[in-house]
Design an enzyme around this catalytic site. Structure first.
Site, PDB file in Angstrom:
ATOM      1  CD  GLU A  43      -2.957  -1.727   2.083  1.00 17.22           C
ATOM      2  OE1 GLU A  43      -2.697  -0.655   2.950  1.00 17.22           O
ATOM      3  OE2 GLU A  43      -4.565  -1.987   1.966  1.00 17.22           O
ATOM      4  CD  GLU A  54      -4.942 -10.606  -6.011  1.00 14.37           C
ATOM      5  OE1 GLU A  54      -4.537  -9.232  -5.957  1.00 14.37           O
ATOM      6  OE2 GLU A  54      -6.633 -10.799  -5.793  1.00 14.37           O
TER       7      GLU A  54
HETATM    8  N1  THU Z   1      -6.369  -6.313  -2.651  1.00 14.99           N
HETATM    9  C1  THU Z   1      -5.370  -7.334  -3.138  1.00 14.99           C
HETATM   10  O1  THU Z   1      -4.024  -7.655  -2.727  1.00 14.99           O
HETATM   11  N2  THU Z   1      -5.554  -8.259  -4.104  1.00 14.99           N
HETATM   12  C2  THU Z   1      -7.298  -7.474  -4.548  1.00 14.99           C
HETATM   13  O2  THU Z   1      -7.564  -8.674  -5.119  1.00 14.99           O
HETATM   14  C3  THU Z   1      -8.050  -7.057  -3.673  1.00 14.99           C
HETATM   15  C4  THU Z   1      -7.742  -5.845  -2.936  1.00 14.99           C
HETATM   16  C5  THU Z   1      -5.285  -6.198  -1.232  1.00 14.99           C
HETATM   17  C6  THU Z   1      -5.543  -4.041  -2.189  1.00 14.99           C
HETATM   18  C7  THU Z   1      -5.622  -3.392  -0.833  1.00 14.99           C
HETATM   19  O3  THU Z   1      -3.661  -3.495  -0.717  1.00 14.99           O
HETATM   20  C8  THU Z   1      -6.126  -3.994  -0.123  1.00 14.99           C
HETATM   21  O4  THU Z   1      -6.094  -5.490  -0.371  1.00 14.99           O
HETATM   22  C9  THU Z   1      -7.664  -3.557   0.421  1.00 14.99           C
HETATM   23  O5  THU Z   1      -7.932  -3.254  -0.402  1.00 14.99           O
END
Ligand code: THU
Length: 128
Positions: A43, A54
């Site tokens: 993030e 992913e």
């Molecule tokens: N997130 C993922 O890593 N993969 C996904 O397919 C859905 C969302 C992460 C992004 C963010 O850091 C957190 O989950 C909340 O949205």
């Protein structure tokens, strides 16, 4: 191999840099040569720059010279499925592959890239 992939995704989840959402995601992708690449969400204070687990896993594999993928596992607290952006990237780089979603208790959901992104836009739609 599936259990190794699940283990890799679960381990990668521990590396998530998710100080804003506190939603930790791990992913692991298997290549046709049998290698495993893992990723986690990373993030940013500028929220839109966040990279999903992913895509981290897939980009890591591509950077290592791998471009044929056979299976993807995504590990989250509650076994949710990939976001829309990741579905498009999975389709681009993997085409049709099995995808396993796992939650913290080990419950698995088996799906695939075309099930997650039906009627996908892709390379074939760009014309010649
Ligand atoms: N997130 C993922 O890593 N993969 C996904 O397919 C859905 C969302 C992460 C992004 C963010 O850091 C957190 O989950 C909340 O949205």
């Amino acid at each position: 191999m599936r259990s190794k992939l699940i283990e890799a995704a679960t381990n990668a989840r521990k590396n998530a840099y998710a100080i804003y959402s506190n939603f930790h995601v791990g992913a692991a992708v298997e290549t046709s040569s049998g290698k495993i690449f893992q990723g986690c969400n990373v993030e940013n204070a500028s929220y839109g720059l966040t990279i999903c687990a992913e895509r981290t896993a897939l980009v890591s594999a591509i950077a290592a010279g791998e471009n044929t993928f056979t299976h993807l596992v995504v590990a989250t607290e509650n076994g949710v499925s990939p976001c829309g952006a990741c579905r498009q990237v999975i389709w681009e780089l993997c085409g049709e592959i099995p995808i396993t979603l796992v939650d913290e208790t080990g419950v698995r959901t088996e799906t695939s890239s075309s099930e997650l992104l039906p009627q996908a836009f892709g390379q074939q739609d760009l014309g010649s």
